[in-house]
Scaffold this motif. Structure first.
Motif, PDB file in Angstrom:
ATOM      1  N   SER A   4     -56.336  90.018  68.787  1.00 32.47           N
ATOM      2  CA  SER A   4     -56.786  89.216  69.918  1.00 32.47           C
ATOM      3  C   SER A   4     -55.743  88.138  70.192  1.00 32.47           C
ATOM      4  CB  SER A   4     -58.176  88.628  69.629  1.00 32.47           C
ATOM      5  OG  SER A   4     -58.776  88.157  70.816  1.00 32.47           O
ATOM      6  N   SER A   5     -56.001  86.901  69.795  1.00 28.04           N
ATOM      7  CA  SER A   5     -55.057  85.819  70.095  1.00 28.04           C
ATOM      8  C   SER A   5     -55.163  84.724  69.045  1.00 28.04           C
ATOM      9  CB  SER A   5     -55.367  85.226  71.468  1.00 28.04           C
ATOM     10  OG  SER A   5     -56.602  84.529  71.432  1.00 28.04           O
ATOM     11  N   GLU A   6     -54.199  83.823  69.068  1.00 29.77           N
ATOM     12  CA  GLU A   6     -54.220  82.665  68.171  1.00 29.77           C
ATOM     13  C   GLU A   6     -55.497  81.855  68.412  1.00 29.77           C
ATOM     14  OE1 GLU A   6     -52.606  80.678  64.995  1.00 29.77           O
ATOM     15  OE2 GLU A   6     -51.562  82.303  66.018  1.00 29.77           O
ATOM     16  N   LYS A  56     -56.103  87.215  64.943  1.00 23.31           N
ATOM     17  CA  LYS A  56     -54.741  86.890  65.381  1.00 23.31           C
ATOM     18  C   LYS A  56     -53.959  88.156  65.724  1.00 23.31           C
ATOM     19  CE  LYS A  56     -54.219  82.688  62.617  1.00 23.31           C
ATOM     20  NZ  LYS A  56     -53.479  82.129  61.463  1.00 23.31           N
TER      21      LYS A  56
END
Length: 145
Positions: free
Chosen positions: A115-117, A112
């Motif tokens: 990178s991303s959710e 998280k």
């Protein structure tokens, strides 16, 4: 931030960097990496042990990731997600001193952050499947109660 989280984040950063510039030997890459960080003592020792452990077992770790990355071409997994997965799978398979849920939670949180959710969910899915193959309790280190 805990010292172990910081160590894991350094390990992920190194694994990412080394994947992008794989032409350098592990020892040389570590010699170049550590002076750029202001990390010493137990945190650096923890990170260094994780990094070396991933490299020692890289083929087996990658096979495990490939086995559970359904509908994903291994070569197309985002490099940062791959670094996170390699680290967490190493911990799950080879570090009995770390409870599996800790490795999974740390992997998700690092995904998280770096990178991303969506990557957090992807990492969670693969790590949870790896955990189900383990023959030890999820919430305790080996020998723990």
């Amino acid at each position: 931030m805990s010292l172990r989280r910081l160590g894991r984040e350094c390990a992920v950063q190194f694994l990412y960097q080394h994947h992008v510039d794989a032409g350098t030997s592990l020892n040389k890459a570590l010699e170049l990496f550590w002076p750029l960080r202001e990390i010493e003592g137990p945190t650096r020792e923890f990170a260094d042990a994780l990094i070396r452990g991933v490299f020692e077992h890289l083929a087996a770790i990658d096979e495990k990731i490939k086995a559970y990355a359904d509908n994903w071409d291994f070569e197309r997994i985002a490099t940062v997600d791959l670094a996170i997965l390699r680290l967490a799978v190493y911990e799950l398979l080879y570090r009995d001193d770390i409870p599996p849920v800790v490795s999974i939670n740390e992997g998700i949180e690092i995904a998280k952050r770096f990178s991303s959710e969506e990557s957090g969910r992807f990492v969670n899915g693969i790590l949870d499947r790896v955990r189900k193959d383990l023959l030890r309790p999820a919430r305790h280190a080996a020998g723990g109660s």
